[in-house]
Scaffold this motif. Structure first.
Motif, PDB file in Angstrom:
ATOM      1  N   THR A 229       7.246  12.063   9.223  1.00 42.43           N
ATOM      2  CA  THR A 229       6.067  12.805   9.649  1.00 42.43           C
ATOM      3  C   THR A 229       4.673  11.504   9.940  1.00 42.43           C
ATOM      4  OG1 THR A 229       5.153  12.900   7.522  1.00 42.43           O
ATOM      5  CG2 THR A 229       6.161  14.857   8.439  1.00 42.43           C
ATOM      6  N   ILE A 230       4.072  11.871  10.893  1.00 36.50           N
ATOM      7  CA  ILE A 230       2.997  10.969  11.297  1.00 36.50           C
ATOM      8  C   ILE A 230       1.425  11.324  11.090  1.00 36.50           C
ATOM      9  CG2 ILE A 230       1.964   9.638  13.329  1.00 36.50           C
ATOM     10  CD1 ILE A 230       4.739   9.263  14.385  1.00 36.50           C
ATOM     11  N   ALA A 231       0.624  10.770  10.246  1.00 37.77           N
ATOM     12  CA  ALA A 231      -0.755  11.009  10.310  1.00 37.77           C
ATOM     13  C   ALA A 231      -1.684   9.849  10.621  1.00 37.77           C
ATOM     14  CB  ALA A 231      -0.954  11.351   8.826  1.00 37.77           C
ATOM     15  N   LEU A 232      -1.492   9.508  11.969  1.00 36.77           N
ATOM     16  CA  LEU A 232      -2.183   8.364  12.552  1.00 36.77           C
ATOM     17  C   LEU A 232      -3.179   8.714  13.962  1.00 36.77           C
ATOM     18  CD1 LEU A 232       1.189   6.169  12.510  1.00 36.77           C
ATOM     19  CD2 LEU A 232      -0.796   5.916  11.098  1.00 36.77           C
ATOM     20  N   GLY A 233      -3.626   7.592  14.161  1.00 32.65           N
ATOM     21  CA  GLY A 233      -4.365   7.983  15.489  1.00 32.65           C
ATOM     22  C   GLY A 233      -3.567   8.192  16.576  1.00 32.65           C
ATOM     23  N   VAL A 234      -4.270   8.671  17.682  1.00 33.04           N
ATOM     24  CA  VAL A 234      -3.591   9.007  18.921  1.00 33.04           C
ATOM     25  C   VAL A 234      -2.563   8.084  19.455  1.00 33.04           C
ATOM     26  CG1 VAL A 234      -3.452  10.216  21.236  1.00 33.04           C
ATOM     27  CG2 VAL A 234      -5.150  11.116  19.419  1.00 33.04           C
ATOM     28  N   ARG A 235      -3.346   6.997  19.686  1.00 33.55           N
ATOM     29  CA  ARG A 235      -2.490   5.775  20.420  1.00 33.55           C
ATOM     30  C   ARG A 235      -1.378   5.053  19.309  1.00 33.55           C
ATOM     31  NH1 ARG A 235      -4.733   3.475  25.049  1.00 33.55           N
ATOM     32  NH2 ARG A 235      -6.748   4.101  25.622  1.00 33.55           N
ATOM     33  N   GLN A 236      -1.855   5.033  18.002  1.00 29.83           N
ATOM     34  CA  GLN A 236      -1.092   4.754  16.963  1.00 29.83           C
ATOM     35  C   GLN A 236       0.303   5.433  16.995  1.00 29.83           C
ATOM     36  OE1 GLN A 236      -3.634   4.904  13.576  1.00 29.83           O
ATOM     37  NE2 GLN A 236      -3.441   2.729  13.491  1.00 29.83           N
ATOM     38  N   LEU A 249      16.018   3.027  17.171  1.00 30.26           N
ATOM     39  CA  LEU A 249      16.164   4.089  16.138  1.00 30.26           C
ATOM     40  C   LEU A 249      16.007   5.479  16.739  1.00 30.26           C
ATOM     41  CD1 LEU A 249      13.323   2.647  13.831  1.00 30.26           C
ATOM     42  CD2 LEU A 249      15.873   2.082  13.766  1.00 30.26           C
ATOM     43  N   SER A 250      17.193   5.741  17.503  1.00 34.10           N
ATOM     44  CA  SER A 250      17.241   6.918  18.170  1.00 34.10           C
ATOM     45  C   SER A 250      17.630   8.293  17.303  1.00 34.10           C
ATOM     46  CB  SER A 250      18.328   6.941  19.387  1.00 34.10           C
ATOM     47  OG  SER A 250      19.671   6.512  18.582  1.00 34.10           O
ATOM     48  N   ASP A 251      18.080   8.076  16.040  1.00 39.07           N
ATOM     49  CA  ASP A 251      18.437   9.151  15.140  1.00 39.07           C
ATOM     50  C   ASP A 251      17.129   9.555  14.367  1.00 39.07           C
ATOM     51  OD1 ASP A 251      20.991   9.294  16.185  1.00 39.07           O
ATOM     52  OD2 ASP A 251      21.887   7.857  14.635  1.00 39.07           O
ATOM     53  N   MET A 252      16.258   8.658  14.432  1.00 41.97           N
ATOM     54  CA  MET A 252      14.945   8.892  13.808  1.00 41.97           C
ATOM     55  C   MET A 252      14.140  10.072  14.320  1.00 41.97           C
ATOM     56  SD  MET A 252      12.347   6.160  11.747  1.00 41.97           S
ATOM     57  CE  MET A 252      13.823   5.341  10.793  1.00 41.97           C
ATOM     58  N   GLN A 253      13.783  11.091  13.656  1.00 44.58           N
ATOM     59  CA  GLN A 253      12.932  12.171  14.429  1.00 44.58           C
ATOM     60  C   GLN A 253      11.445  11.783  13.695  1.00 44.58           C
ATOM     61  OE1 GLN A 253      14.314  13.853  16.626  1.00 44.58           O
ATOM     62  NE2 GLN A 253      16.137  12.853  16.216  1.00 44.58           N
ATOM     63  N   PHE A 254      10.627  12.073  14.779  1.00 45.61           N
ATOM     64  CA  PHE A 254       9.047  11.803  14.393  1.00 45.61           C
ATOM     65  C   PHE A 254       8.325  13.015  14.895  1.00 45.61           C
ATOM     66  CE2 PHE A 254      10.521   7.460  15.288  1.00 45.61           C
ATOM     67  CZ  PHE A 254      10.295   6.729  14.326  1.00 45.61           C
ATOM     68  N   MET A 255       7.458  13.174  13.811  1.00 41.11           N
ATOM     69  CA  MET A 255       6.396  14.512  14.034  1.00 41.11           C
ATOM     70  C   MET A 255       5.166  14.625  13.563  1.00 41.11           C
ATOM     71  SD  MET A 255       6.821  18.219  12.037  1.00 41.11           S
ATOM     72  CE  MET A 255       6.056  17.751  10.540  1.00 41.11           C
ATOM     73  N   GLY A 256       4.285  14.835  14.383  1.00 33.81           N
ATOM     74  CA  GLY A 256       3.020  14.792  13.999  1.00 33.81           C
ATOM     75  C   GLY A 256       2.265  16.197  13.920  1.00 33.81           C
ATOM     76  N   THR A 257       1.040  16.387  13.550  1.00 31.95           N
ATOM     77  CA  THR A 257       0.496  17.822  13.373  1.00 31.95           C
ATOM     78  C   THR A 257      -0.401  17.946  14.623  1.00 31.95           C
ATOM     79  OG1 THR A 257      -1.252  16.631  12.135  1.00 31.95           O
ATOM     80  CG2 THR A 257       0.747  17.517  10.849  1.00 31.95           C
ATOM     81  N   SER A 258      -1.338  18.994  14.407  1.00 30.97           N
ATOM     82  CA  SER A 258      -2.166  19.189  15.689  1.00 30.97           C
ATOM     83  C   SER A 258      -3.230  18.013  15.944  1.00 30.97           C
ATOM     84  CB  SER A 258      -2.979  20.448  15.117  1.00 30.97           C
ATOM     85  OG  SER A 258      -3.749  20.121  13.919  1.00 30.97           O
ATOM     86  N   ALA A 259      -3.078  17.035  14.920  1.00 30.82           N
ATOM     87  CA  ALA A 259      -3.872  15.946  15.418  1.00 30.82           C
ATOM     88  C   ALA A 259      -3.108  15.126  16.483  1.00 30.82           C
ATOM     89  CB  ALA A 259      -4.124  14.768  14.301  1.00 30.82           C
TER      90      ALA A 259
END
Length: 386
Positions: A229-236, A249-259
């Motif tokens: 999960t990601i809680a970073l700035g938009v560009r980051q 790292l094709s098997d690693m799934q990334f997810m942000g929130t509404s931000a």
């Protein structure tokens, strides 16, 4: 005759009382209502703040052109904090003490809002539709605070469970800014991990201006992270996903929130963000561009600005619309008390954002739904709803 005189005196007294109430209410005159915002127009979340402000102004300009609300024009004053706390506090002080705002709408940033409450709460200044989904947006005293959507905590919790099931994940991780914003997403991530019966194995913290994530991603790779999960700035967030692809790292799934749920994130050239997930509490604008409400908004926004709207322009427009609905319901004798009471009566289907919004005396969170979306072919596709 005496009854007529008494009636006239009573009417005069009521009119005088109404005028006095308006005169004593900060930010309200006979012909104007001042609304304020402390937003990010130049920092790491400018991709959120700029379109949201433009969207709000499109709606307010339309209302003002039609005569305003109960004969009053709306003046929307926005101060740019660049996602820096000292500038945010300067902005709050200016808006409250110089501009004398009646209410705040679309203040951006979890730490900025929390700090601002110390100034808003003693004056009873309403705080609407903050551009953060932090649970603290409804901290005590709750009376003057209204949020529009589900929290970062619930977005992360629901999203982690969905991704774990969809990808057979076992190890969950998080990359975050060590702020109230990042910590809430970390907590939601851990809660979702526990509910799914999985293991939280690693986390990395980052500075707002950090741009090199190779070392952190190497650490997460070694920990065997399946979902991050990601809680970073938009560009980051964009940089993290792009760097992970370069590292294989094709098997690693990334997810942000509404931000992270932004049109610009989905449209990064070269498919950099293809496959990236976000959990939010509203639906994508462009995925519903042929539906009546989104289509009408896109046309109106483009006619007013000469630009295609971003997703947060839609939220800004919807927030301004909600503000006007409450101002109208509060009546001409506008006070903070009448406005808050009016907000607590709102119950409507917002076809623009794709969610049902309702409030009550004991419920100042407009919607509870969580949507999980995925970047596919340069756009956001809804893959789960809860």
């Amino acid at each position: 005759m005496k009854n007529m005189i008494k009636g006239l005196l009573a009417a005069t007294a009521l009119t005088a009382a109404a005028g006095l109430a308006s005169a004593e209410t900060q930010g309200v005159t006979d012909d104007e209502i001042v609304i304020g915002a402390v937003n990010d127009l130049s920092g790491i979340f400018a991709a959120v703040g700029v379109p949201a402000t433009k969207g709000a102004n499109v709606y307010f300009d339309k209302v003002n052109a039609a005569g305003g609300v109960h004969g009053r024009q709306i003046r929307y004053v926005v101060e740019d904090h660049g996602y820096q706390m000292p500038r945010a506090m300067q902005g709050f002080n200016k808006l409250l003490n110089r501009d004398k705002v009646f209410a705040m709408m679309q203040n951006l940033g979890t730490p900025m809002n929390i700090a601002g409450f110390k100034l808003l709460d003693p004056k009873g200044i309403p705080n609407l539709a903050p551009l953060t989904a932090a649970r603290q947006m409804l901290q005590e005293p709750v009376g003057n605070k209204f949020t529009s959507f589900s929290s970062y905590f619930d977005q992360s919790r629901v999203g982690v469970k969905y991704l774990a099931a969809a990808h057979g994940a076992k190890n969950i991780c998080s990359m975050y800014l060590p702020t109230d914003f990042g910590k809430e997403i970390l907590e939601g991530t851990k809660a979702g991990t526990e509910e799914a019966g999985l293991t939280f194995v690693a986390e990395t913290t980052h500075k707002p201006d950090e741009t090199d994530f190779v070392g952190s991603l190497s650490k997460l790779k070694e920990a065997g992270c399946d979902v991050v999960t990601i809680a970073l700035g938009v560009r980051q967030a964009i940089t993290v996903v792009g760097t992970a692809k370069k590292m294989g790292l094709s098997d690693m799934q990334f997810m942000g929130t509404s931000a992270s749920f932004l049109t610009v994130v989905a449209q990064v050239p070269g498919g950099v963000t293809e496959g990236f997930y976000a959990a939010a509490s509203w639906q994508d604008l462009w995925a519903r561009a042929d539906e009546p409400a989104p289509k009408a908004f896109i046309e109106e926004y483009k006619a007013a600005t000469g630009e295609d709207p971003q997703g947060f322009a839609m939220l800004g427009y919807a927030a301004a619309q909600q503000m006007v609905m409450a101002l109208e319901a509060a009546g001409p004798d506008l006070t903070h008390e009448s406005f808050i009471a009016a907000m607590e009566t709102l119950d409507y289907q917002d076809d623009l954002v794709g969610n049902h919004i309702n409030y009550g005396p004991d419920d100042h969170q407009g919607a509870d739904s969580v949507y999980v979306l995925k970047v596919e072919n340069g756009g956001w596709a809804k893959v789960h709803e809860e």
